[in-house]
Design a protein around this motif. Structure first.
Motif, PDB file in Angstrom:
ATOM      1  N   ALA A  39       0.793  -1.299   0.093  1.00  0.00           N
ATOM      2  CA  ALA A  39       0.070   0.030   0.157  1.00  0.00           C
ATOM      3  C   ALA A  39       0.967   1.217  -0.150  1.00  0.00           C
ATOM      4  N   GLY A  40       0.649   1.993  -0.927  1.00  0.00           N
ATOM      5  CA  GLY A  40       1.458   3.278  -0.933  1.00  0.00           C
ATOM      6  C   GLY A  40       0.580   4.423  -0.439  1.00  0.00           C
ATOM      7  N   VAL A  41       1.299   5.684  -0.389  1.00  0.00           N
ATOM      8  CA  VAL A  41       0.857   6.863   0.053  1.00  0.00           C
ATOM      9  C   VAL A  41      -0.633   7.205  -0.609  1.00  0.00           C
ATOM     10  N   GLU A  42      -0.328   6.871  -2.041  1.00  0.00           N
ATOM     11  CA  GLU A  42      -1.693   7.108  -2.898  1.00  0.00           C
ATOM     12  C   GLU A  42      -2.754   6.482  -2.795  1.00  0.00           C
ATOM     13  N   ASP A  43      -2.581   5.112  -1.955  1.00  0.00           N
ATOM     14  CA  ASP A  43      -3.742   4.406  -1.679  1.00  0.00           C
ATOM     15  C   ASP A  43      -4.411   4.588  -0.578  1.00  0.00           C
ATOM     16  N   TYR A  44      -3.777   5.251   0.430  1.00  0.00           N
ATOM     17  CA  TYR A  44      -4.281   5.852   1.594  1.00  0.00           C
ATOM     18  C   TYR A  44      -5.160   7.271   1.328  1.00  0.00           C
ATOM     19  N   TRP A  45      -4.468   7.954   0.275  1.00  0.00           N
ATOM     20  CA  TRP A  45      -5.031   9.073  -0.472  1.00  0.00           C
ATOM     21  C   TRP A  45      -6.339   8.775  -0.961  1.00  0.00           C
ATOM     22  N   ALA A  46      -6.296   7.654  -1.791  1.00  0.00           N
ATOM     23  CA  ALA A  46      -7.593   7.229  -2.450  1.00  0.00           C
ATOM     24  C   ALA A  46      -8.581   6.821  -1.532  1.00  0.00           C
ATOM     25  N   LEU A  47      -8.512   6.352  -0.282  1.00  0.00           N
ATOM     26  CA  LEU A  47      -9.448   6.030   0.655  1.00  0.00           C
ATOM     27  C   LEU A  47     -10.083   7.145   1.032  1.00  0.00           C
ATOM     28  N   LEU A  48      -9.418   8.582   0.845  1.00  0.00           N
ATOM     29  CA  LEU A  48     -10.223   9.758   1.432  1.00  0.00           C
ATOM     30  C   LEU A  48     -11.194  10.255   0.315  1.00  0.00           C
ATOM     31  N   LYS A  49     -11.358   9.542  -0.812  1.00  0.00           N
ATOM     32  CA  LYS A  49     -12.138  10.150  -1.848  1.00  0.00           C
ATOM     33  C   LYS A  49     -11.744  11.571  -2.415  1.00  0.00           C
ATOM     34  N   PRO A  50     -10.525  11.700  -2.926  1.00  0.00           N
ATOM     35  CA  PRO A  50     -10.339  13.182  -3.022  1.00  0.00           C
ATOM     36  C   PRO A  50     -11.175  13.832  -4.064  1.00  0.00           C
ATOM     37  N   ARG A  51     -11.822  13.271  -4.773  1.00  0.00           N
ATOM     38  CA  ARG A  51     -12.569  14.183  -5.761  1.00  0.00           C
ATOM     39  C   ARG A  51     -14.044  14.499  -4.894  1.00  0.00           C
ATOM     40  N   VAL A  52     -14.523  13.662  -4.058  1.00  0.00           N
ATOM     41  CA  VAL A  52     -15.727  14.257  -3.228  1.00  0.00           C
ATOM     42  C   VAL A  52     -15.110  15.152  -2.118  1.00  0.00           C
ATOM     43  N   MET A  53     -13.973  14.916  -1.914  1.00  0.00           N
ATOM     44  CA  MET A  53     -13.289  15.759  -0.558  1.00  0.00           C
ATOM     45  C   MET A  53     -13.202  17.416  -1.462  1.00  0.00           C
ATOM     46  N   SER A  54     -12.841  17.299  -2.569  1.00  0.00           N
ATOM     47  CA  SER A  54     -12.776  18.691  -3.213  1.00  0.00           C
ATOM     48  C   SER A  54     -14.117  19.569  -3.596  1.00  0.00           C
ATOM     49  N   LEU A  55     -14.989  18.652  -3.698  1.00  0.00           N
ATOM     50  CA  LEU A  55     -16.563  19.524  -3.545  1.00  0.00           C
ATOM     51  C   LEU A  55     -16.877  20.042  -2.266  1.00  0.00           C
ATOM     52  N   VAL A  56     -16.641  18.869  -1.268  1.00  0.00           N
ATOM     53  CA  VAL A  56     -16.688  19.345   0.154  1.00  0.00           C
ATOM     54  C   VAL A  56     -15.939  20.602   0.528  1.00  0.00           C
ATOM     55  N   ILE A  57     -14.558  20.603   0.115  1.00  0.00           N
ATOM     56  CA  ILE A  57     -13.847  21.940   0.479  1.00  0.00           C
ATOM     57  C   ILE A  57     -14.599  23.095  -0.260  1.00  0.00           C
ATOM     58  N   PHE A  58     -14.814  22.836  -1.302  1.00  0.00           N
ATOM     59  CA  PHE A  58     -15.488  24.345  -2.274  1.00  0.00           C
ATOM     60  C   PHE A  58     -16.747  24.748  -1.513  1.00  0.00           C
ATOM     61  N   THR A  59     -17.666  24.021  -1.222  1.00  0.00           N
ATOM     62  CA  THR A  59     -18.837  24.202  -0.807  1.00  0.00           C
ATOM     63  C   THR A  59     -18.815  24.595   0.594  1.00  0.00           C
ATOM     64  N   ALA A  60     -17.744  23.982   1.422  1.00  0.00           N
ATOM     65  CA  ALA A  60     -17.849  24.757   2.744  1.00  0.00           C
ATOM     66  C   ALA A  60     -17.004  25.939   2.619  1.00  0.00           C
ATOM     67  N   LEU A  61     -16.043  26.222   1.770  1.00  0.00           N
ATOM     68  CA  LEU A  61     -15.498  27.620   1.615  1.00  0.00           C
ATOM     69  C   LEU A  61     -16.378  28.523   1.269  1.00  0.00           C
ATOM     70  N   VAL A  62     -17.476  28.278   0.585  1.00  0.00           N
ATOM     71  CA  VAL A  62     -18.612  29.178   0.089  1.00  0.00           C
ATOM     72  C   VAL A  62     -19.388  29.609   1.578  1.00  0.00           C
ATOM     73  N   GLY A  63     -19.649  28.477   2.346  1.00  0.00           N
ATOM     74  CA  GLY A  63     -20.144  28.906   3.677  1.00  0.00           C
ATOM     75  C   GLY A  63     -19.549  29.758   4.400  1.00  0.00           C
ATOM     76  N   ILE A  64     -18.009  29.381   4.417  1.00  0.00           N
ATOM     77  CA  ILE A  64     -17.236  30.415   5.366  1.00  0.00           C
ATOM     78  C   ILE A  64     -17.264  31.773   4.777  1.00  0.00           C
ATOM     79  N   VAL A  65     -17.121  32.020   3.501  1.00  0.00           N
ATOM     80  CA  VAL A  65     -16.917  33.012   2.887  1.00  0.00           C
ATOM     81  C   VAL A  65     -18.221  34.188   3.091  1.00  0.00           C
ATOM     82  N   ARG A  66     -19.305  33.418   2.974  1.00  0.00           N
ATOM     83  CA  ARG A  66     -20.678  34.081   2.811  1.00  0.00           C
ATOM     84  C   ARG A  66     -21.039  34.534   4.380  1.00  0.00           C
TER      85      ARG A  66
END
Lengths: 306, 60
Positions: free
Chosen positions: A19-46
């Motif tokens: 198991a490489g670092v990229e496998d643990y990274w994949a466990l975090l579902k990075p694409r879903v995470m990017s959407l979460v970061i984006f929508t949370a940022l909107v909540g913070i900014v607004r």
């Protein structure tokens, strides 16, 4: 002694030590995470009021890690399903690169750390909301709803809709109408988005035994439900403007984007056979991502120049 | 094949372990810096000022 050593030596080849670092990274579902970061940022900014940039960064980091942790717990629980679906069989656990137990511990550790950090460094309400989000996604959605009801992604969509509320709570320490509207927007957007994919991946879900709406109620009923949810989504998308929370730019864009969403949903409803039907589903799925991204991008832009 | 050295990792497994260890180290270092910076931010600019309380006089 030699027998035991031989056994252990043989077992070494089967260990998940690759198991490489990229496998643990994949466990975090990075694409879903990017959407979460984006929508949370909107909540913070607004959110009204100020937050120190460092604390804002910590809030975003914790929300992102918490979402990733929920993703890891989901992959641990659903490893048997993932192994039977084309879309997910190369994920780290079904592919044999990460042991299920490792993913569980990884997810639990990150869940605890992100909730504690958010609660202690940013705010108790934000931390509690993140804990609820992780619990809802990992337990209510993954462990219960997903295999139990075709309404799985409708109710489970609440987990994906909470990040703007957490971001808002990180700044203000409370929850008001505007973040609830953002929640509603993502919540109503989720069913047509996922059901467009479910129509395309029906056989995959059937093989995995997941009761998605097309598998349980049929394609026609799914198309009807997609259209109905889209009819609700379009005005919900305009609601922040109608209630005076945004400027004209958001108002105009949300009306145009909502109209196109309805058009794509209508195409899915109308075209029911062959390649045309498949293309309509693909178009709606792709457009739904663009729709949400653009709406939140305008909200973010308006929030930053305010 | 007998071996009394216990579990023997392949070169690929050793490489993966090294990369995982490095990643954990980097995350820990990042957290140390983050907690330090957050502490300074939470304490505010006052943390850089000397105490304005009067010094305690020690009576001989």
């Amino acid at each position: 002694m030699s027998l035991i050593s031989e056994e252990r030596t043989v077992r070494a080849d089967n260990l998940s030590g690759f198991a490489g670092v990229e496998d643990y990274w994949a466990l975090l579902k990075p694409r879903v995470m990017s959407l979460v970061i984006f929508t949370a940022l909107v909540g913070i900014v607004r959110a009204p009021g100020d937050i120190h940039p460092v604390i804002g960064f910590v809030a975003l980091l914790c929300i992102a890690v918490g979402a990733g942790a929920a993703g890891a717990l989901n992959m641990w629980w659903d490893a048997d399903i993932d192994a039977r679906m084309d879309r997910t069989r190369t994920r780290p656990i079904p592919a044999g690169r990460v042991e299920p137990g490792e993913a569980m511990v990884f997810g639990l550790l990150l869940s605890g750390a992100s909730v504690l950090m958010l609660g202690l460094l940013v705010g108790v309400l934000a931390g509690a909301l993140l804990a609820f989000t992780i619990f809802f996604y990992a337990v209510i959605y993954s462990m219960w709803l997903k295999r139990a009801t075709p309404q799985n992604i409708v109710i489970g969509g609440a987990a994906g809709a909470l990040p703007p509320i957490i971001g808002w709570a990180a700044v203000t320490g409370n929850v008001t109408l505007e973040p609830l509207l953002l929640f509603t927007l993502i919540f109503v957007w989720t069913p047509p988005h996922f059901w467009a994919l479910a129509l395309l991946k029906k056989r995959d879900y059937e093989r995995a035994g997941i009761p998605m709406l097309p598998n349980v109620a049929g394609d026609d009923e799914t198309r009807r439900q997609i259209l109905l949810y889209s009819l609700v989504l379009a005005p919900v998308g305009v609601a922040p403007f109608a209630l005076g929370m945004t400027g004209w730019l958001y108002g105009a864009i949300s009306i145009a984007l909502g109209a196109f969403f309805l058009l794509f949903a209508w195409q899915v409803y109308r075209k029911r056979e062959g390649e045309a039907a498949e293309r309509a589903c693909k178009h709606l799925f792709a457009y739904s991502i663009l729709y949400l991204f653009l709406l939140f991008a305008v909200l973010l832009g308006e929030g930053m120049v305010r | 094949m007998t071996n009394d050295k216990g579990v023997i990792l392949t070169e690929a497994q050793k490489k993966s372990r090294r990369r995982r260890s490095l990643a954990i180290g980097l995350v820990l270092a990042f957290l140390v810096i983050l907690f330090y910076v957050v502490t300074i931010v939470k304490l505010g600019p006052g943390v850089m000022k000397k105490s304005e309380l009067p010094a305690i006089t020690v009576l001989a």
